[in-house]
Motif scaffolding. Structure first.
Motif, PDB file in Angstrom:
ATOM      1  N   ASP A 108       0.818  -1.213   0.000  1.00 27.02           N
ATOM      2  CA  ASP A 108       0.000   0.000   0.000  1.00 27.02           C
ATOM      3  C   ASP A 108       0.851   1.263   0.000  1.00 27.02           C
ATOM      4  O   ASP A 108       0.464   2.290  -0.559  1.00 27.02           O
ATOM      5  N   PHE A 111       1.909   1.747  -3.510  1.00 22.86           N
ATOM      6  CA  PHE A 111       0.785   2.165  -4.343  1.00 22.86           C
ATOM      7  C   PHE A 111       0.431   3.637  -4.070  1.00 22.86           C
ATOM      8  O   PHE A 111       0.099   4.390  -4.989  1.00 22.86           O
ATOM      9  N   LEU A 115       0.226   6.651  -6.728  1.00 21.74           N
ATOM     10  CA  LEU A 115      -0.910   7.571  -6.896  1.00 21.74           C
ATOM     11  C   LEU A 115      -0.480   9.034  -6.760  1.00 21.74           C
ATOM     12  O   LEU A 115      -0.954   9.904  -7.488  1.00 21.74           O
ATOM     13  N   ASN A 140      -4.475  -1.541  -7.059  1.00 27.84           N
ATOM     14  CA  ASN A 140      -4.603  -1.892  -5.651  1.00 27.84           C
ATOM     15  C   ASN A 140      -5.370  -3.191  -5.453  1.00 27.84           C
ATOM     16  O   ASN A 140      -5.308  -3.800  -4.401  1.00 27.84           O
ATOM     17  N   ARG A 144      -1.064  -6.478  -7.147  1.00 27.77           N
ATOM     18  CA  ARG A 144      -0.362  -6.092  -5.928  1.00 27.77           C
ATOM     19  C   ARG A 144       1.130  -6.445  -6.004  1.00 27.77           C
ATOM     20  O   ARG A 144       1.725  -6.870  -5.015  1.00 27.77           O
TER      21      ARG A 144
END
Ligand SMILES: *[C@@H]1O[C@H](CO)[C@@H](O)[C@H](O)[C@H]1NC(C)=O
Ligand SMILES: *[C@@H]1O[C@H](CO)[C@@H](O)[C@H](O)[C@H]1NC(C)=O
Ligand SMILES: *[C@@H]1O[C@H](CO)[C@@H](O)[C@H](O)[C@H]1NC(C)=O
Ligand SMILES: *[C@@H]1O[C@H](CO)[C@@H](O)[C@H](O)[C@H]1NC(C)=O
Ligand SMILES: *[C@@H]1O[C@H](CO)[C@@H](O)[C@H](O)[C@H]1NC(C)=O
Ligand SMILES: *[C@@H]1O[C@H](CO)[C@@H](O)[C@H](O)[C@H]1NC(C)=O
Ligand SMILES: *[C@@H]1O[C@H](CO)[C@@H](O)[C@H](O)[C@H]1NC(C)=O
Ligand SMILES: *[C@@H]1O[C@H](CO)[C@@H](O)[C@H](O)[C@H]1NC(C)=O
Ligand SMILES: *[C@@H]1O[C@H](CO)[C@@H](O)[C@H](O)[C@H]1NC(C)=O
Ligand SMILES: *[C@@H]1O[C@H](CO)[C@@H](O)[C@H](O)[C@H]1NC(C)=O
Ligand SMILES: *[C@@H]1O[C@H](CO)[C@@H](O)[C@H](O)[C@H]1NC(C)=O
Ligand SMILES: *[C@@H]1O[C@H](CO)[C@@H](O)[C@H](O)[C@H]1NC(C)=O
Ligand SMILES: [Zn+2]
Length: 544
Positions: A108, A111, A115, A140, A144
């Motif tokens: 995360d 990610f 973003l 997401n 992954r």
């Protein structure tokens, strides 16, 4: 160098910038009635001696006295480090390692990094690659894969580096300027709050001038014949314009909103908080990290500040030392900025204050009225506006010192220049009798009060025209010469003769508003000049 500059500045003890200017920078070999701009703004004067630069410097110096701020402020430290790092270039390995150190095995986190840069990347292009768009909404949920995410992010960052290559210094300065100026301003306010007689007097003076100029404009509208005519729905322009005029909110730098520092500190808090949220993302070059932390902060605050008042305040903290004023027309808010106060706090004559600040206030107010829709509502106005655009266009033929595109494109600024200065001159006439207007403000130079008015208003325009960028504004020399040849009051004050280039008379100039706005003076004075000076200088006047 200039002989003038090595003479002692005998008048500087007056601390009156207008006096300093007329004593040191007039060029007596240029006749005022032929080229007032070059009479006032000597070709050889240093750009730092111009009033515009001195105004900004007044506050910059105040802010820079407080050296300690950088030492105590981690964001200022980042900025200083980044500025020294502008040569740094992108290295994919360095970036990937830094990212892995920070995110370890947390997908995360990777990610989120993707973003963050996707939003910035997306802003730089009309059409970003479809696969990136898809990944931004599905990455997401599906693979992954840390490796995939790092690869995509790294490529975007590399492209962003390339995008910002065109002029790093410039883009760096523009990204950090809001924060730097806000902090300068906070410090200036702290100084002024402790030591503020001059600025409080200046503030009160600006408020008084605002009221007086508003009254004059109200009166001008009431005297404008075509404004009273009702349209098919029964509305008059006069009714609408008087309401807009009364509703105009005037914010002033250093006003009570600034003085209690609540607003400034709130904006500073919002910026600081977001900067720290954005800044953990290290790419290997500090300049890049700082620019993007600020650019993201800016996007976030643009989204957060939705009220007009917030928008105006956020905008004005970033413009404080570079502009005089602006009118946020949609919101009916005018902000009068710090540099306007300079002559007021520096003990200038009443005449200079009216010319300098009264003119700026008048100009800004007229921005609310000189609209693109107005020509459709009044033929008289349309004729007068055509008269003015023609006049400015012809002034380019006479005075251009470089590119000059005055005409329809610059009407939205030329109109406020002309009507704003007329309003300020009306005020001067209200404050002084005809005899007093002929008295000397500067006896040693035999400069009368009314002449000082024109000197004071013009000297603000002294600038390095050759390197200026002019879009909706006319070049500075046109802003003076075209304007003054629309002012018969100037012709009288300087005794201009009919064959002088700036000569004008009442029934040959253009009036957008007021009792002379009849639409019948559709030919401006310069048409006359075409005859007296011969057609050569004005060959392509019909090329609007
Ligand atoms: C302005 O005038 C006041 C009163 O004469 C004086 O106290 C002040 O020092 C002057 N300010 C400057 C900057 O000269
Ligand atoms: C003054 O104007 C004259 C005539 O245009 C010019 O030759 C001269 O260089 C100017 N002097 C300065 C100091 O700008
Ligand atoms: C003008 O002022 C700036 C900033 O204060 C300075 O960097 C520059 O050297 C000055 N230019 C001249 C010609 O004095
Ligand atoms: C940046 O690079 C240029 C050319 O490579 C060099 O002249 C300049 O001194 C460098 N600047 C810094 C701050 O390292
Ligand atoms: C990307 O840009 C488009 C149009 O420029 C915009 O509509 C969209 O919201 C942007 N997406 C993101 C995630 O910023
Ligand atoms: C990604 O998915 C995780 C787990 O489902 C979730 O906690 C997180 O908020 C998601 N992040 C984004 C940006 O959608
Ligand atoms: C950051 O924002 C500034 C101001 O909006 C802009 O001029 C600049 O291009 C942006 N920089 C990058 C690298 O996107
Ligand atoms: C880059 O921008 C700076 C600051 O605005 C300017 O002084 C410089 O001349 C520009 N350089 C180039 C190559 O355009
Ligand atoms: C207040 O003004 C005086 C005179 O201009 C100056 O000497 C002093 O340093 C100022 N005080 C502060 C706190 O700036
Ligand atoms: C502002 O106007 C008020 C009322 O007319 C007057 O008493 C005051 O002296 C004026 N202030 C300044 C600084 O001119
Ligand atoms: C500061 O001014 C703002 C706006 O006028 C006001 O809302 C706020 O209550 C004031 N704060 C203090 C501490 O006086
Ligand atoms: C303006 O000048 C043109 C050409 O000199 C002339 O034909 C026209 O009648 C004039 N218009 C007005 C309103 O004076
Ligand atoms: Zn303007």
């Amino acid at each position: 160098m200039l002989l003038l500059l090595i003479l002692p500045l005998f008048s500087s003890s007056r601390a009156d910038f207008a006096s300093d200017h007329v004593h040191n920078f007039l060029n007596e070999s240029v006749a005022p009635c032929d080229n007032f701009y070059r009479h006032v703004c000597s070709m050889g004067m240093g750009v730092n001696d111009t009033v515009a630069k001195k105004s900004a410097k007044y506050y910059q110096d105040m802010a820079s006295r407080l050296q300690s701020r950088s030492a105590n402020n981690p964001i200022m430290n980042d900025i200083a480090e980044a500025r020294a790092d502008l040569n740094c270039t992108f290295d994919d390995d360095v970036y990937s390692n830094l990212l892995q150190e920070r995110c370890a095995s947390d997908f995360d986190c990777y990610f989120d990094e993707f973003l963050y840069f996707f939003k910035l990347f997306n802003k730089t292009k009309e059409n970003v690659d479809d696969s990136l768009k898809y990944y931004s909404t599905h990455g997401n949920k599906t693979s992954r894969s840390i490796q995939q995410s790092v690869r995509a992010t790294s490529k975007m960052v590399e492209l962003l580096y390339q995008n910002s290559d065109f002029n790093k210094t410039k883009s760096f300065n523009s990204s950090v300027s809001t924060y730097v100026l806000l902090n300068d301003r906070l410090f200036v306010m702290e100084v002024l709050n402790a030591n503020d007689t001059a600025s409080r007097v200046g503030l009160e003076k600006v408020h008084n001038l605002t009221k007086q100029i508003r009254d004059i404009i109200r009166n001008t509208f009431q005297e404008t014949p075509w404004m009273r005519r009702a349209n098919e729905f029964g509305f008059t322009i006069l009714g609408q314009y008087l309401e807009i005029l009364d509703e105009l909110t005037i914010l002033t730098d250093f006003d009570c909103l600034d003085r209690n520092l609540t607003t400034l500190r709130r904006i500073n808090h919002d910026m600081t908080e977001r900067y720290f949220e954005n800044s953990p993302r290290r790419t290997g070059c500090t300049w890049f990290d700082v620019v993007h932390a600020f650019n993201t902060t800016d996007m976030q605050l643009d989204a957060k500040y939705t009220s007009y008042e917030d928008q105006v305040n956020y905008f004005r903290v970033a413009t404080t030392f570079s502009y005089n004023a602006f009118n946020f027309v949609e919101a009916s808010i005018i902000a009068i900025l710090g540099p306007t106060f300079y002559p007021l706090v520096e003990n200038s004559t009443e005449t200079t204050q009216i010319a300098f600040a009264g003119d700026i206030i008048g100009h800004e107010m007229y921005h609310s009225f000189i609209t693109e829709a107005l020509p459709n509502r009044s033929e008289e106005y349309r004729n007068e506006a055509d008269c003015l655009t023609q006049h400015y266009n012809q002034s380019c033929q006479l005075f251009a010192e470089g590119e000059c595109n005055s005409g329809p494109k610059t009407l939205s600024e030329d109109g406020p220049d002309v009507e704003g200065l007329r309003a300020a001159f009306e005020l001067l006439k209200k404050e002084y009798t005809d005899e007093q207007l002929k008295e000397f403000d500067y006896p040693d130079l035999k400069i009368t009060r009314e002449q000082n008015f024109f000197y004071s208003a013009a000297m603000r325009s002294c600038a390095d025209i050759a390197n200026g960028v002019y879009r909706e504004h006319s070049p500075d020399n046109i802003r003076v010469n075209a304007l003054y040849s629309q002012m018969p009051e100037f012709t009288r004050a300087f005794g201009c003769k009919p064959d002088d280039l700036l000569y004008s008379e009442e029934d040959r100039v253009c009036y957008l508003f007021g009792k002379k706005s009849t639409g019948k003076n559709a030919n401006s004075t310069i048409n006359e000049l075409k005859k007296t000076k011969g057609p050569a200088a004005l060959d392509s006047i019909d090329n609007l």
